[in-house]
Design a protein around this motif. Structure first.
Motif, short mmCIF file in Angstrom:
data_model
loop_
_atom_site.label_atom_id
_atom_site.label_comp_id
_atom_site.label_asym_id
_atom_site.label_seq_id
_atom_site.Cartn_x
_atom_site.Cartn_y
_atom_site.Cartn_z
N LEU A 86 37.39 53.29 49.94
CA LEU A 86 38.46 54.45 50.37
C LEU A 86 38.65 55.30 48.89
O LEU A 86 39.68 55.81 48.91
N ARG A 87 38.24 54.80 47.92
CA ARG A 87 39.01 54.72 46.77
C ARG A 87 38.92 56.63 46.24
O ARG A 87 37.65 57.08 46.92
N ALA A 141 44.20 49.99 47.71
CA ALA A 141 45.58 51.14 47.72
C ALA A 141 46.77 50.39 46.11
O ALA A 141 48.10 51.34 46.10
N LEU A 179 44.69 56.88 49.62
CA LEU A 179 43.57 56.89 49.45
C LEU A 179 43.06 58.11 50.50
O LEU A 179 43.45 59.09 50.19
#
Length: 483
Positions: free
Chosen positions: A424-425, A106, A247
């Protein structure tokens, strides 16, 4: 005879104040030390003490601080995500003290850079691993090419206006560092509240403090000490609230597998043996203390040793059932040739998967150079799949992937969030849809373990804004200034 002006100075990780100032406001912080015949004050109370003396208009000479202002000109500036801008603002309003909780990927490092730009003073950044130390150094070097940067740890012992150190090295040199830096940044700050590491914060006079973590909660409950060491939680977001914005969008897929009849019979017999011993000794495994008592009691008798062996046997069956490996085969086939990360709870399963599927493996035993080579080949696409145990949970820069498979894990919410964060990137994929598979052995302790690690994340959605009384006072008075 004129009264001498009181002097405040830094001494062996604490503060000395002499001669005693007029008034009594400073007495709340001081303890008389017969050894030096002066009043001694914990270094961590420096800011509160100075504010109290200034508020009472008590003149004193401050020889404690060795930190100073910096002129930071970032080479690159990105428009921060809304959650980064909001987190920075909340931290500033809390007197530039506090903890920001954001999921992996994040942008916590860039948030720290923004905090440094907003608070241009000498800065100490503390990280848990050598890998993270070098990652921070590389990013700060790119951001602030004109500023002197240094490292403390892994054989480096620099003295610089911005220093990146491991927790281990910073704790060892806490007294020497204590008055050199105005801003402390604790990455993965859940590591701080231990008997050894807490000295970094306690021996520092730094008036500004920022803690960064994905999950502050600790199994020993010591996360409550972060408020005294850094400040309260001033901002919090979960993967759910940032999904699709900062994300990648993601979904979790739970796959339950059944034990074979033979595995099930052996598992139930092992659990029965263990539980009989636990009942006899009145031990509950619902918390860390119960587990510690089980370990202690199991070493005292042959029955206890049998119970511990039975516990381990049951765990091995649940973690490594053949059904999981069949599901793993199906998932790899389904998503090939996409990059896939596979996580397990133990090294034995890692090596078994590596041998059976011809997949590169990383554990804590993997040499550093080999680990870097494997990660680089995974990044370039030479390796499509990677299997690891706990070593990739934290402190390692893992290349982007869209698919992760958890074959086994602990009940730790932190571990679950960190593993989820590995996919999640967003990277360069605008509409990335990440998938986290969780493979669980049905009718085993794994079901409860999974519920515990996932249940906490579901209850912590949204944002928390918590201020301690001292932070509320700082907010009312405005920004603190020692210049």
């Amino acid at each position: 005879m004129s009264r001498r002006t009181p002097k405040l100075w830094y001494h062996q990780g604490t503060l000395l104040l002499h001669p005693p100032p007029r008034g009594k406001v400073w007495l709340d912080f001081a303890t008389w030390d017969d050894r030096v015949e002066k009043f001694r004050i914990p270094a961590i109370h420096y800011r509160a003490l100075v504010e109290a003396l200034q508020q009472e208009e008590i003149c004193f000479t401050d020889e404690a601080k060795a930190f100073y202002s910096l002129h930071l000109n970032p080479r690159f500036e990105m428009t921060p995500y809304s959650h980064q801008a909001e987190a920075l603002q909340q931290w500033k309003e809390a007197g530039r003290q506090g903890v920001v909780v954001l999921p992996t990927a994040a942008g916590k490092t860039y948030l720290a850079q923004l905090a440094m730009e907003a608070t241009p003073r000498t800065t100490l950044i503390v990280v848990p691993t050598l890998d993270l130390m070098h990652q921070w150094y590389a990013q700060l070097e790119a951001a602030f090419p004109d500023i002197e940067l240094g490292l403390l740890g892994g054989g480096s012992h620099d003295r610089s206006s911005i220093l990146v150190a491991t927790y281990q090295s910073a704790a060892i040199h806490a007294e020497a560092l204590g008055n050199q830096y105005a801003l402390l940044i604790f990455d993965e700050c859940h590591h701080l509240p231990t008997d050894f590491y807490r000295v970094i914060a306690e021996s520092a006079i730094a008036p500004y403090r920022l803690g960064l973590t994905a999950t502050p909660e600790r199994s020993d409950g010591n996360e409550r000490e972060l408020e005294a060491l850094i400040g309260s939680i001033v901002f919090r977001k979960t993967p759910q609230t940032l999904s699709g914005e900062a994300l990648a969008r993601y979904k979790t897929v739970e796959i339950k597998v059944k034990l074979s009849p033979k595995e099930k019979e052996t598992y139930q017999e092992a659990i029965k043996t263990r539980n009989q011993f636990l009942k006899q000794k009145r031990i509950s495994l619902s918390n860390l203390k119960g587990w510690q008592l089980f370990v202690k009691e199991s070493a005292r008798s042959q029955q206890g040793r049998r119970a511990m062996l039975a516990h381990r046997q049951a765990k091995e069956i649940a973690l490594g059932t053949e059904s999981k490996l069949r599901v793993l085969t199906e998932l790899i086939t389904k998503h090939s040739p996409e990059p896939i990360l596979i996580f397990t709870n133990d090294n034995a399963t890692v090596y078994r998967i590596s041998q059976d599927f011809l997949i590169p493996a990383i554990t804590h035993q993997t040499p550093v150079k080999e680990r870097h080579l494997i990660l680089q080949k995974f990044k370039t696409g030479d390796y499509k799949t990677l299997v690891a145990s706990h070593v990739l949970n934290e402190g390692v820069d893992v290349p982007d992937a869209r698919i992760a498979i958890i074959l086994s894990g602990t009940s730790s919410t932190r571990e679950y969030v960190q593993r989820l964060g590995r996919i999640l990137r967003k990277g360069n994929t605008k509409d990335k849809q990440a998938i986290l598979y969780e493979v669980i052995a049905e009718e085993t302790s794994e079901e409860r373990t999974s519920e515990r690690r996932r249940g906490d994340t579901a209850s912590k959605q949204g944002q928390l804004k918590i201020f301690s009384p001292t932070q509320k006072a700082a907010e009312e008075k405005g920004d603190y200034n020692l210049d």
